[in-house]
Design a protein around this motif. Structure first.
Motif, mmCIF file in Angstrom:
data_model
loop_
_atom_site.group_PDB
_atom_site.id
_atom_site.type_symbol
_atom_site.label_atom_id
_atom_site.label_comp_id
_atom_site.label_asym_id
_atom_site.label_seq_id
_atom_site.Cartn_x
_atom_site.Cartn_y
_atom_site.Cartn_z
ATOM 1 N N TYR A 51 0.891 -1.298 -0.072
ATOM 2 C CA TYR A 51 0.219 -0.069 -0.149
ATOM 3 C C TYR A 51 0.880 1.126 0.038
ATOM 4 O O TYR A 51 1.705 1.643 1.059
ATOM 5 N N LEU A 52 0.808 2.115 -1.227
ATOM 6 C CA LEU A 52 1.745 3.157 -1.300
ATOM 7 C C LEU A 52 0.920 4.467 -1.202
ATOM 8 O O LEU A 52 -0.070 4.434 -1.965
ATOM 9 N N ALA A 100 -1.754 2.023 -5.097
ATOM 10 C CA ALA A 100 -1.253 3.455 -5.140
ATOM 11 C C ALA A 100 -2.665 3.934 -4.580
ATOM 12 O O ALA A 100 -3.618 4.311 -5.170
ATOM 13 N N ALA A 101 -2.598 4.593 -3.408
ATOM 14 C CA ALA A 101 -3.724 5.421 -2.737
ATOM 15 C C ALA A 101 -3.225 6.742 -2.698
ATOM 16 O O ALA A 101 -2.427 7.405 -1.821
ATOM 17 N N VAL A 119 -3.142 -1.256 -8.840
ATOM 18 C CA VAL A 119 -4.371 -0.801 -8.616
ATOM 19 C C VAL A 119 -4.254 0.811 -7.987
ATOM 20 O O VAL A 119 -3.944 0.907 -6.945
ATOM 21 N N VAL A 120 -4.617 1.839 -8.757
ATOM 22 C CA VAL A 120 -4.563 3.034 -8.454
ATOM 23 C C VAL A 120 -6.140 3.482 -8.079
ATOM 24 O O VAL A 120 -7.004 3.642 -8.611
ATOM 25 N N ALA A 189 -11.327 2.876 2.894
ATOM 26 C CA ALA A 189 -11.619 2.145 1.513
ATOM 27 C C ALA A 189 -10.548 1.860 0.774
ATOM 28 O O ALA A 189 -10.488 0.739 0.130
ATOM 29 N N SER A 190 -9.687 2.688 0.691
ATOM 30 C CA SER A 190 -8.258 2.082 -0.050
ATOM 31 C C SER A 190 -7.455 1.111 0.643
ATOM 32 O O SER A 190 -7.084 0.273 0.216
#
Length: 258
Positions: A51-52, A100-101, A119-120, A189-190
């Motif tokens: 998780y970035l 990518a959050a 997943v962005v 949510a992210s």
């Protein structure tokens, strides 16, 4: 204060770009720290999703221009070959899902590093900017490779030349990102996406990522061969056996990432 925050919990490695006073713009220290964190994630079998995100109001404003103009600042070629290119190649080579959050503005290299992830997602108030033309440079960090494949050649060309700001809502409509969430729901949510991915069959997801990487340059016949090879590998995993058994037994599978 560390330029990067790095923690692991329940199969998820959380990486936070941490120069909020500079809108998480990259300097050499942060770029090298991100590379090291990604190497750690690749080597650690307990990490099943990454998780970035960014600290504060921005994801990343791209390159810290103050570093470039400093008397002892790095040359542009150094920034690309030692900072950004190694980050992008790691993001694509790690066979684990990367979320990518995008918690705020993602500009320049910051935007293209986000778009190299699997997943962005973004806050509703976030935006993406190919800011390079504003200072006479070309898009880097894989942007000229990634963005046309996401949204089409013409739209990517215009955004790169004009440097328009693309709101998250428009980015989702264009297919630039997977989804956006209201700002007050974004964190939960992210991160839930990373939690979901961390419980899925990690090897299978990694092989899917490898297949997608190949698809960027293969013709159909070669890609069909790749699918055959990778499907055979996926079919030998413990998670495949568990998935099939769970389906037949009408229960929820318990994947181990093996």
């Amino acid at each position: 204060m560390s330029t990067l925050l790095f923690e692991k919990q329940a199969g998820i490695a959380r990486i936070t770009l941490n120069r909020p006073e500079k809108y998480n713009s990259f300097n050499r220290e942060m770029a090298l720290a991100l590379q090291a964190a990604l190497d750690d994630c690749k080597a650690d079998d307990e990490v099943r999703a990454i998780y970035l995100t960014g600290a504060g109001k921005a994801f990343s404003a791209g390159q810290d221009l103050g570093e470039i103009v400093a008397e002892d600042g790095p040359a542009l070629t150094t920034i690309l070959t030692e900072h950004y290119n190694p980050i992008v190649t790691r993001l694509r080579a790690i066979e684990k899902p990367i979320v990518a959050a995008v918690n705020g503005v993602a500009a320049g290299a910051g935007a293209n590093i986000a778009l190299a992830c699997d997943v962005v997602v973004a806050t509703e108030s976030a935006s993406f900017i190919q800011a390079f033309s504003k200072i006479g440079l070309i898009p880097d960090s894989g942007g000229t490779f990634t963005l046309p494949r996401l949204i089409g050649f013409q739209k990517a060309s215009a955004l790169m030349m004009l440097g328009d700001k693309v709101p998250a809502v428009e980015a989702e409509r264009l297919g630039m990102i997977y989804n956006f969430f209201p700002d007050d729901e974004f964190e939960q949510a992210s991160y839930a996406l990373a939690e979901q991915l961390a419980q899925m069959p990690t090897t299978g997801l990694g092989l899917t990522k490898r297949a997608l990487n190949y698809a960027l340059s293969n013709d159909l016949d070669r890609q069909l061969d790749i699918e055959d090879q990778l499907q055979s590998a996926a079919g030998q995993t413990e998670d495949y056996a568990e998935g099939v058994n769970a389906f037949l037994e009408k229960r929820k599978p318990s994947f181990k990432g093996k």
